[in-house]
Scaffold this active site. Structure first.
Site, PDB file in Angstrom:
ATOM      1  CD  GLU A 272      40.103  14.344 100.936  1.00  9.80           C
ATOM      2  OE1 GLU A 272      41.077  15.091 101.144  1.00  9.80           O
ATOM      3  OE2 GLU A 272      40.203  13.252 100.349  1.00  9.80           O
ATOM      4  N   GLY A 274      37.620  21.115 105.477  1.00 13.18           N
ATOM      5  CA  GLY A 274      37.939  21.396 106.875  1.00 13.18           C
ATOM      6  C   GLY A 274      37.567  22.827 107.217  1.00 13.18           C
ATOM      7  NE  ARG A 275      41.609  27.376 105.527  1.00 15.15           N
ATOM      8  CZ  ARG A 275      42.834  27.413 106.061  1.00 15.15           C
ATOM      9  NH1 ARG A 275      43.087  28.220 107.062  1.00 15.15           N
ATOM     10  NH2 ARG A 275      43.806  26.680 105.567  1.00 15.15           N
ATOM     11  CB  CYS A 341      60.403  34.079 126.188  1.00 15.90           C
ATOM     12  SG  CYS A 341      59.755  34.272 127.826  1.00 15.90           S
ATOM     13  CD  GLU A 342      60.017  31.403 120.152  1.00 17.44           C
ATOM     14  OE1 GLU A 342      60.320  31.831 119.020  1.00 17.44           O
ATOM     15  OE2 GLU A 342      60.060  30.223 120.495  1.00 17.44           O
ATOM     16  CE1 TYR A 370      43.871  22.266 109.285  1.00 13.15           C
ATOM     17  CE2 TYR A 370      42.652  24.041 108.243  1.00 13.15           C
ATOM     18  CZ  TYR A 370      43.075  22.733 108.265  1.00 13.15           C
ATOM     19  OH  TYR A 370      42.670  21.878 107.265  1.00 13.15           O
TER      20      TYR A 370
HETATM   21  N1  LLP Z   1      42.359  16.875 102.624  1.00 12.70           N
HETATM   22  C1  LLP Z   1      43.681  16.776 102.747  1.00 12.70           C
HETATM   23  C2  LLP Z   1      44.381  15.615 102.186  1.00 12.70           C
HETATM   24  C3  LLP Z   1      44.403  17.787 103.426  1.00 12.70           C
HETATM   25  O1  LLP Z   1      45.723  17.690 103.531  1.00 12.70           O
HETATM   26  C4  LLP Z   1      43.709  18.895 103.969  1.00 12.70           C
HETATM   27  C5  LLP Z   1      44.419  19.964 104.674  1.00 12.70           C
HETATM   28  C6  LLP Z   1      42.310  18.942 103.821  1.00 12.70           C
HETATM   29  C7  LLP Z   1      41.667  17.911 103.136  1.00 12.70           C
HETATM   30  C8  LLP Z   1      41.474  20.049 104.387  1.00 12.70           C
HETATM   31  O2  LLP Z   1      41.785  21.287 103.848  1.00 12.70           O
HETATM   32  P1  LLP Z   1      40.832  22.545 104.171  1.00 12.70           P
HETATM   33  O3  LLP Z   1      39.487  22.252 103.578  1.00 12.70           O
HETATM   34  O4  LLP Z   1      40.751  22.706 105.630  1.00 12.70           O
HETATM   35  O5  LLP Z   1      41.534  23.648 103.510  1.00 12.70           O
HETATM   36  N2  LLP Z   1      47.365  24.529 109.181  1.00 12.70           N
HETATM   37  C9  LLP Z   1      47.048  25.236 107.944  1.00 12.70           C
HETATM   38  C10 LLP Z   1      46.204  24.403 107.022  1.00 12.70           C
HETATM   39  C11 LLP Z   1      46.823  23.084 106.649  1.00 12.70           C
HETATM   40  C12 LLP Z   1      45.949  22.241 105.768  1.00 12.70           C
HETATM   41  C13 LLP Z   1      46.494  20.866 105.603  1.00 12.70           C
HETATM   42  N3  LLP Z   1      45.688  19.992 104.814  1.00 12.70           N
HETATM   43  C14 LLP Z   1      46.375  26.553 108.300  1.00 12.70           C
HETATM   44  O6  LLP Z   1      46.236  26.858 109.481  1.00 12.70           O
HETATM   45  O7  LLP Z   1      46.028  27.319 107.410  1.00 12.70           O
END
Ligand code: LLP
Length: 415
Positions: A272, A274-275, A341-342, A370
Site C-alpha cells: 500500500e 503512497g509517498r 494569520c498564524e 500529502y
Molecule cells: N496504508 C495505510 C493503512 C495507511 O494508513 C497509510 C498512510 C498508507 C498505507 C500509505 O503510507 P505511505 O506509503 O504513504 O507512507 N500525512 C502524513 C502521512 C500520513 C500517512 C497515513 N497513512 C505526512 O504528510 O507525512
C-alpha cells in the site's frame, strides 16, 4: 530520473520551464510529473515481481489524473473512504485490485465496496468484522477480508505517522488476532483472504517492516495449523523518500527485504505505497510577495501558505526550496512564510537561499504526497490548481477554486 532539474540554469518539470506554468496558470500551483509517477510505480512493481499487487495509497494524492496514470499502469489502490473508492472508479481503476483500510468504515461505505466488488477489506476491529458480515448477508455476498493486525513494532518515525505500536488506534493486536480469525472463519458471509499490517509512514529503515512481516508469518503458521488458509500477505506502505539528505530504501532494497522475509511462500503479496510513488513527483510553485527584514531574521513572504501545504506546520517537516533560477551568488538565511494569520504558517525556517527578490518564483520540493490532499480553505483561500506535466506538454488537472466554489454550499439566514 529526476523529473525536476535545472536546464541551462532554469528549473524545469520534464521538458517545461516552471516559469511557463506559473505564467499560464498563476501561483501557487502544484506541479506533478507523469513520467516520475510512472517510473516509481514501475520500479516497485517490477522489483516486487508478478506475485505482487502494488496498491497506491490514494490518500497521498487523490487527483483523478494521478489515479488515472497509475490505473493505466495496472496499479491497485488502497482506499480509506467511500469518496476514495468513487475516485478510483471514476479514474478507471479496477475495483478487483482495491483494498479498503481504515478504522471507521460506515455502513454506506461497506455497502459501496461490496457492490463494487473490491479485492479485500482490511478489517481493523471485531466490531467492524461483524458489521461487514451483516451487510454482506443483506446483499447476498461473501465479503473478502484480511485482518489488519497491529504487530507492535516501533517504526522509528514521527509519532504522528507511526501506526504499528500497541498504543496506536490501528489494527487488531497481534496477540488476539488468531482468536478473531477463528471467529471470522465461523461467520457466514465472510471470506478470509489475507493478513495485513501497516506500521507507519516515511520509514527509512527496513528492519521494522521485516520484523512485522515475520510476525505475520508466525500468525499465518498458527492459522494454517488450524485449517485457516490465507492467500495473501499485505505489508502496508510506509517506504520513505528523500526530502533533504535521507537515504531511503530503493525499490530493489525493499523487494530484497520482502523476498528475504517471505522466502518462496506461495502467497500473493500486497503493498500500500503512497509517498514512495508520488512524493518526489510533485512540487508546489509559489511566488514571493514581499521581503521583510525582522529584527534578527529575513522573512520571505510567499503566496503559498500552511493551508496549501500543511506538512511543515503539522510535522515540522523539511521541504527543500529551490529558486527557479540557479545562482551561485551570496546566500542568506530566510524564513519562508505564508500570508496566513498564524505564527505556525511557515514553509521553511532559517533556510539558506541565494539573495531573493520580490516577484521571484520558488519551488517547494517533494510535495507530491500529502500536499494538495491535506490543503484547506483556511482564511478563505481558494485551493490551488494542480498541473500534470507530460513531456513537453502540461495539463491543468484541477482548476483553481473560485470564491463562488467556496460560498456555494453556504446559506444566509432568512431576513
Ligand atoms: N496504508 C495505510 C493503512 C495507511 O494508513 C497509510 C498512510 C498508507 C498505507 C500509505 O503510507 P505511505 O506509503 O504513504 O507512507 N500525512 C502524513 C502521512 C500520513 C500517512 C497515513 N497513512 C505526512 O504528510 O507525512
Amino acid at each position: 530520473m529526476n523529473a525536476f532539474s535545472y536546464r541551462q540554469g532554469v528549473l524545469h518539470a520534464e521538458g517545461i520551464p516552471l516559469s511557463a506554468i506559473a505564467e499560464a496558470v498563476g501561483t501557487p500551483v502544484y506541479v506533478y510529473s507523469r513520467a516520475a509517477i510512472v517510473e516509481r510505480y514501475r520500479a516497485f512493481a517490477d522489483a516486487l515481481g508478478p506475485n505482487a499487487l502494488v496498491c497506491f495509497a490514494v490518500k497521498a494524492n487523490s487527483n483523478l489524473a494521478v489515479l488515472q496514470v497509475l490505473a493505466v499502469q495496472g496499479a491497485g489502490f488502497d482506499i480509506v473512504s467511500g469518496g476514495e473508492l468513487a475516485r478510483v472508479l471514476r479514474a478507471g481503476g479496477d475495483p478487483g485490485k482495491v483494498v479498503f483500510s481504515g478504522v471507521g468504515k460506515s455502513d454506506a461505505e461497506i455497502r459501496a465496496a461490496l457492490e463494487a466488488g473490491i479485492f479485500c477489506f482490511n478489517v481493523e476491529s471485531e466490531a467492524e468484522l461483524l458489521r461487514i458480515d451483516a451487510i454482506a448477508g443483506q446483499l447476498g455476498k461473501i465479503a473478502p477480508i484480511a485482518l489488519r493486525v497491529n504487530p507492535d513494532v516501533d517504526p522509528k518515525t514521527h509519532p504522528y505517522i507511526s501506526t504499528g505500536l500497541s498504543e496506536n488506534k490501528f489494527g487488531i493486536p497481534i496477540a488476539v488476532a488468531a482468536d478473531v480469525y477463528r471467529r471470522a472463519a465461523r461467520l457466514p458471509h465472510i471470506g478470509i483472504r489475507g493478513i495485513a499490517c501497516h506500521i507507519g509512514s516515511q520509514l527509512l529503515d527496513l528492519s521494522p517492516i521485516r520484523d512485522a512481516a515475520q510476525r505475520l508469518l508466525l500468525l499465518n503458521q498458527t492459522l494454517a495449523g488450524e485449517g485457516i488458509e490465507v492467500q495473501h500477505l499485505d505489508l502496508g506502505g510506509g517506504v520513505g523518500i528523500r526530502y533533504r539528505d535521507e537515504v531511503p530504501p530503493s525499490p530493489e532494497d525493499y523487494a530484497g527485504m520482502v523476498h528475504a522475509a517471505l522466502g518462496d511462500m506461495p502467497h500473493a503479496r500486497v503493498f500500500e505505497l503512497g509517498r514512495a510513488l508520488v512524493g518526489n513527483a510533485g512540487l508546489l510553485l509559489t511566488r514571493i510577495e514581499y521581503l521583510k527584514q525582522g529584527e534578527d531574521r529575513h522573512f520571505c513572504v510567499v503566496d503559498a501558505a500552511m493551508n496549501d501545504l500543511m506538512r511543515p506546520t503539522l510535522y515540522d517537516a523539511y521541504h527543500d526550496i529551490l529558486p527557479l533560477r540557479q545562482s551561485d551568488g551570496e546566500q542568506r538565511q530566510y524564513d519562508v512564510v505564508g500570508p496566513i494569520c498564524e505564527s505556525g504558517d511557515f514553509l521553511a525556517k532559517g533556510r539558506r537561499l541565494p539573495e531573493l527578490a520580490e516577484g521571484e518564483l520558488l519551488a517547494v520540493m517533494s510535495a507530491g504526497a500529502y500536499g494538495f490532499v491535506m490543503s484547506s480553505n483556511y482564511n478563505t483561500r481558494p485551493r490551488v490548481p494542480e498541473v500534470m506535466v507530460d513531456g513537453e506538454q502540461f495539463h491543468v488537472v484541477r482548476r483553481r477554486e473560485t470564491l463562488e466554489d467556496l460560498f456555494g454550499p453556504e446559506e444566509m439566514l432568512p431576513r
